[in-house]
Scaffold this motif. Structure first.
Motif, PDB file in Angstrom:
ATOM      1  N   GLU A 120       0.793  -1.227   0.000  1.00 23.15           N
ATOM      2  CA  GLU A 120       0.000   0.000   0.000  1.00 23.15           C
ATOM      3  C   GLU A 120       0.827   1.279   0.000  1.00 23.15           C
ATOM      4  OE1 GLU A 120      -2.536  -0.345   3.389  1.00 23.15           O
ATOM      5  OE2 GLU A 120      -3.700  -2.027   2.547  1.00 23.15           O
ATOM      6  N   ALA A 121       2.149   1.189   0.135  1.00 21.55           N
ATOM      7  CA  ALA A 121       2.997   2.379   0.200  1.00 21.55           C
ATOM      8  C   ALA A 121       2.889   3.209  -1.079  1.00 21.55           C
ATOM      9  CB  ALA A 121       4.447   1.971   0.419  1.00 21.55           C
ATOM     10  N   SER A 122       3.040   4.523  -0.920  1.00 19.43           N
ATOM     11  CA  SER A 122       3.043   5.393  -2.099  1.00 19.43           C
ATOM     12  C   SER A 122       4.223   5.076  -3.006  1.00 19.43           C
ATOM     13  CB  SER A 122       3.109   6.862  -1.655  1.00 19.43           C
ATOM     14  OG  SER A 122       4.269   7.097  -0.855  1.00 19.43           O
ATOM     15  N   ARG A 123       5.324   4.646  -2.388  1.00 19.55           N
ATOM     16  CA  ARG A 123       6.509   4.216  -3.122  1.00 19.55           C
ATOM     17  C   ARG A 123       7.344   3.345  -2.195  1.00 19.55           C
ATOM     18  NH1 ARG A 123      10.301   8.772  -5.695  1.00 19.55           N
ATOM     19  NH2 ARG A 123      10.790   9.156  -3.494  1.00 19.55           N
ATOM     20  N   VAL A 124       8.062   2.399  -2.773  1.00 13.05           N
ATOM     21  CA  VAL A 124       8.976   1.542  -2.001  1.00 13.05           C
ATOM     22  C   VAL A 124      10.390   1.799  -2.500  1.00 13.05           C
ATOM     23  CG1 VAL A 124       9.671  -0.808  -1.422  1.00 13.05           C
ATOM     24  CG2 VAL A 124       7.236  -0.243  -1.607  1.00 13.05           C
ATOM     25  N   THR A 125      11.279   2.131  -1.569  1.00 12.00           N
ATOM     26  CA  THR A 125      12.694   2.325  -1.901  1.00 12.00           C
ATOM     27  C   THR A 125      13.513   1.210  -1.274  1.00 12.00           C
ATOM     28  OG1 THR A 125      12.567   4.730  -2.150  1.00 12.00           O
ATOM     29  CG2 THR A 125      14.707   3.814  -1.563  1.00 12.00           C
ATOM     30  N   LEU A 126      14.321   0.559  -2.072  1.00 14.88           N
ATOM     31  CA  LEU A 126      15.179  -0.525  -1.610  1.00 14.88           C
ATOM     32  C   LEU A 126      16.623  -0.059  -1.660  1.00 14.88           C
ATOM     33  CD1 LEU A 126      13.466  -3.233  -3.820  1.00 14.88           C
ATOM     34  CD2 LEU A 126      13.079  -2.905  -1.381  1.00 14.88           C
ATOM     35  N   ILE A 127      17.339  -0.195  -0.542  1.00 14.86           N
ATOM     36  CA  ILE A 127      18.728   0.253  -0.460  1.00 14.86           C
ATOM     37  C   ILE A 127      19.609  -0.910  -0.018  1.00 14.86           C
ATOM     38  CG2 ILE A 127      20.349   1.891   0.599  1.00 14.86           C
ATOM     39  CD1 ILE A 127      17.973   3.719   1.184  1.00 14.86           C
ATOM     40  N   GLY A 128      20.638  -1.192  -0.802  1.00 11.72           N
ATOM     41  CA  GLY A 128      21.558  -2.273  -0.440  1.00 11.72           C
ATOM     42  C   GLY A 128      22.941  -2.034  -1.008  1.00 11.72           C
ATOM     43  N   PHE A 129      23.953  -2.315  -0.210  1.00 12.50           N
ATOM     44  CA  PHE A 129      25.344  -2.195  -0.626  1.00 12.50           C
ATOM     45  C   PHE A 129      26.005  -3.566  -0.589  1.00 12.50           C
ATOM     46  CE2 PHE A 129      24.148   1.887   1.105  1.00 12.50           C
ATOM     47  CZ  PHE A 129      24.732   2.808   0.245  1.00 12.50           C
ATOM     48  N   ARG A 130      27.113  -3.704  -1.353  1.00 11.89           N
ATOM     49  CA  ARG A 130      27.920  -4.920  -1.371  1.00 11.89           C
ATOM     50  C   ARG A 130      27.038  -6.156  -1.592  1.00 11.89           C
ATOM     51  NH1 ARG A 130      31.146  -6.490   2.545  1.00 11.89           N
ATOM     52  NH2 ARG A 130      32.990  -6.735   1.236  1.00 11.89           N
ATOM     53  N   ALA A 136      18.682  -6.805  -2.942  1.00  3.69           N
ATOM     54  CA  ALA A 136      17.781  -5.672  -3.148  1.00  3.69           C
ATOM     55  C   ALA A 136      17.335  -5.598  -4.609  1.00  3.69           C
ATOM     56  CB  ALA A 136      18.483  -4.377  -2.741  1.00  3.69           C
ATOM     57  N   LEU A 137      18.244  -5.882  -5.528  1.00  3.75           N
ATOM     58  CA  LEU A 137      17.915  -5.874  -6.953  1.00  3.75           C
ATOM     59  C   LEU A 137      16.854  -6.924  -7.270  1.00  3.75           C
ATOM     60  CD1 LEU A 137      18.555  -4.867  -9.843  1.00  3.75           C
ATOM     61  CD2 LEU A 137      20.357  -6.603  -9.936  1.00  3.75           C
ATOM     62  N   HIS A 138      17.019  -8.111  -6.704  1.00  5.72           N
ATOM     63  CA  HIS A 138      16.029  -9.178  -6.914  1.00  5.72           C
ATOM     64  C   HIS A 138      14.682  -8.792  -6.298  1.00  5.72           C
ATOM     65  CE1 HIS A 138      14.409 -13.175  -7.482  1.00  5.72           C
ATOM     66  NE2 HIS A 138      14.147 -13.261  -6.194  1.00  5.72           N
ATOM     67  N   PHE A 139      14.719  -8.206  -5.124  1.00  5.00           N
ATOM     68  CA  PHE A 139      13.487  -7.768  -4.454  1.00  5.00           C
ATOM     69  C   PHE A 139      12.755  -6.749  -5.330  1.00  5.00           C
ATOM     70  CE2 PHE A 139      11.897  -6.644   0.121  1.00  5.00           C
ATOM     71  CZ  PHE A 139      10.665  -7.184  -0.202  1.00  5.00           C
ATOM     72  N   ARG A 140      13.507  -5.823  -5.903  1.00  5.87           N
ATOM     73  CA  ARG A 140      12.907  -4.825  -6.791  1.00  5.87           C
ATOM     74  C   ARG A 140      12.230  -5.510  -7.977  1.00  5.87           C
ATOM     75  NH1 ARG A 140      14.642  -3.159 -11.617  1.00  5.87           N
ATOM     76  NH2 ARG A 140      13.914  -1.154 -12.447  1.00  5.87           N
ATOM     77  N   GLN A 141      12.911  -6.479  -8.574  1.00  8.02           N
ATOM     78  CA  GLN A 141      12.370  -7.169  -9.742  1.00  8.02           C
ATOM     79  C   GLN A 141      11.065  -7.871  -9.402  1.00  8.02           C
ATOM     80  OE1 GLN A 141      13.416  -6.859 -12.692  1.00  8.02           O
ATOM     81  NE2 GLN A 141      12.302  -8.441 -13.815  1.00  8.02           N
ATOM     82  N   ARG A 147       3.447  -4.197  -8.551  1.00  7.89           N
ATOM     83  CA  ARG A 147       3.042  -2.824  -8.217  1.00  7.89           C
ATOM     84  C   ARG A 147       4.026  -1.827  -8.822  1.00  7.89           C
ATOM     85  NH1 ARG A 147       3.602   0.046  -2.883  1.00  7.89           N
ATOM     86  NH2 ARG A 147       4.094   1.605  -4.466  1.00  7.89           N
ATOM     87  N   ALA A 148       3.569  -0.580  -8.940  1.00  8.83           N
ATOM     88  CA  ALA A 148       4.402   0.479  -9.498  1.00  8.83           C
ATOM     89  C   ALA A 148       5.171   1.185  -8.390  1.00  8.83           C
ATOM     90  CB  ALA A 148       3.525   1.480 -10.248  1.00  8.83           C
ATOM     91  N   SER A 149       6.028   2.126  -8.794  1.00  6.74           N
ATOM     92  CA  SER A 149       6.768   2.992  -7.867  1.00  6.74           C
ATOM     93  C   SER A 149       7.699   2.207  -6.947  1.00  6.74           C
ATOM     94  CB  SER A 149       5.805   3.864  -7.049  1.00  6.74           C
ATOM     95  OG  SER A 149       5.039   4.692  -7.891  1.00  6.74           O
ATOM     96  N   ILE A 150       8.603   1.464  -7.558  1.00  2.99           N
ATOM     97  CA  ILE A 150       9.653   0.756  -6.827  1.00  2.99           C
ATOM     98  C   ILE A 150      10.981   1.310  -7.320  1.00  2.99           C
ATOM     99  CG2 ILE A 150      10.658  -1.480  -6.234  1.00  2.99           C
ATOM    100  CD1 ILE A 150       7.780  -1.327  -5.415  1.00  2.99           C
ATOM    101  N   ARG A 151      11.832   1.732  -6.414  1.00  2.00           N
ATOM    102  CA  ARG A 151      13.145   2.222  -6.848  1.00  2.00           C
ATOM    103  C   ARG A 151      14.251   1.540  -6.048  1.00  2.00           C
ATOM    104  NH1 ARG A 151      14.433   8.321  -4.545  1.00  2.00           N
ATOM    105  NH2 ARG A 151      13.766   7.978  -2.393  1.00  2.00           N
TER     106      ARG A 151
END
Length: 270
Positions: A120-130, A136-141, A147-151
């Motif tokens: 239900e979020a207006s947008r989801v931001t995923l942050i991951g290093f190393r 995080a990339l797989h989660f985004r995919q 749903r829309a608005s995933i960065r």
């Protein structure tokens, strides 16, 4: 910075006595002996005495062989690839143990709440290093399928400041960070204070549990030299499936539309 026994042996090697060098050579050839053998056993394998072994460990900076063993185990706990088990380790059993410990520690009501937020979020931001970045990339995919608005952050070669500044109302931030996190990680957590932040991490990341809204702990294992990311990937799969079910028919229509585009663009194998 923590140093392992083998690094200290290498540094101190020129100043070691002949008998101490014999022990050093043995440990360099059999690094597992540092955590699996006693001083008496090391002495037996090197034709030296227990007193010589004890003196050797003091020479390279430890109070005792047990102290050196604990230092090696502590390094592995922090994520450094270090041998702590023999070659007979049951990888399947270890992976199952990691998964079992992970999901036994996750409360269903928390997972349901987080899945609802992600849906239900207006947008989801995923942050991951190393090593967290590919997860995080797989989660985004997965989420982008339903749903829309995933960065995904950080973008290659880009800084984070402008993107963190542009967090909008109703946004959910999923921060992924496992042991051996970057130095910037702590500052990012502090910057996100007051935002709706979900942290996916290993047990060491629980130090941030007062600064984020939710902490989901994944177990990576300690028996093998390298961490396993089976549990985090499985958790991402679980959350994605829950989000799909929560969104319902709208998610199904979106996946069908995306599949249609795959065919139109001829992107996937038939």
């Amino acid at each position: 910075m923590k140093q392992d026994v083998l690094s200290l042996i290498e540094q101190n090697y020129p100043s070691l006595s002949p008998s101490a060098r014999t022990i050093a050579n043995y440990l360099q050839q059999h690094p597992l002996a540092i955590v699996s053998q006693t001083s008496a056993e090391i002495a037996e394998h090197t034709n030296t005495s227990k007193a010589t072994v004890s003196r050797f460990f003091r020479q390279i900076g430890f109070e005792s062989q047990q102290d050196a063993k604990q230092a090696q185990l502590a390094l592995r706990e922090s994520g450094v690839p270090v041998l702590t088990q023999g070659s007979t380790i049951d990888q399947t059993a270890e992976e199952l143990n990691n998964l079992s410990r992970t999901f036994e520690g996750l409360r269903p009501e928390v997972l349901n709440d987080i899945s609802k937020q992600l849906a239900e979020a207006s947008r989801v931001t995923l942050i991951g290093f190393r090593n967290a970045y590919p997860i995080a990339l797989h989660f985004r995919q997965q989420l982008q399928q339903v749903r829309a608005s995933i960065r995904l952050l950080p973008q290659p070669g880009q800084t984070l400041g402008e993107d963190l500044h542009d967090i909008i109302d109703g946004e959910v931030i999923v921060l992924l960070g496992f042991r051996r996190r970057t130095r910037a990680f702590k500052k990012i957590v502090e910057t996100l204070k007051g935002r709706n932040t979900i942290l996916i991490t290993d047990p060491t990341g629980q130090v941030y549990n007062q600064q984020v809204n939710n902490v989901l702990v994944c177990h990576l294992g300690n028996d093998s030299p390298f961490d396993s990311y089976a549990a985090p990937m499985s958790l991402v799969s679980m959350l994605s499936n829950r989000v799909y079910r929560h969104i319902g028919k709208q998610a199904q229509r979106r996946t069908q539309a995306i599949s249609g585009l795959y065919e139109e663009l001829d992107e996937l194998e038939p």
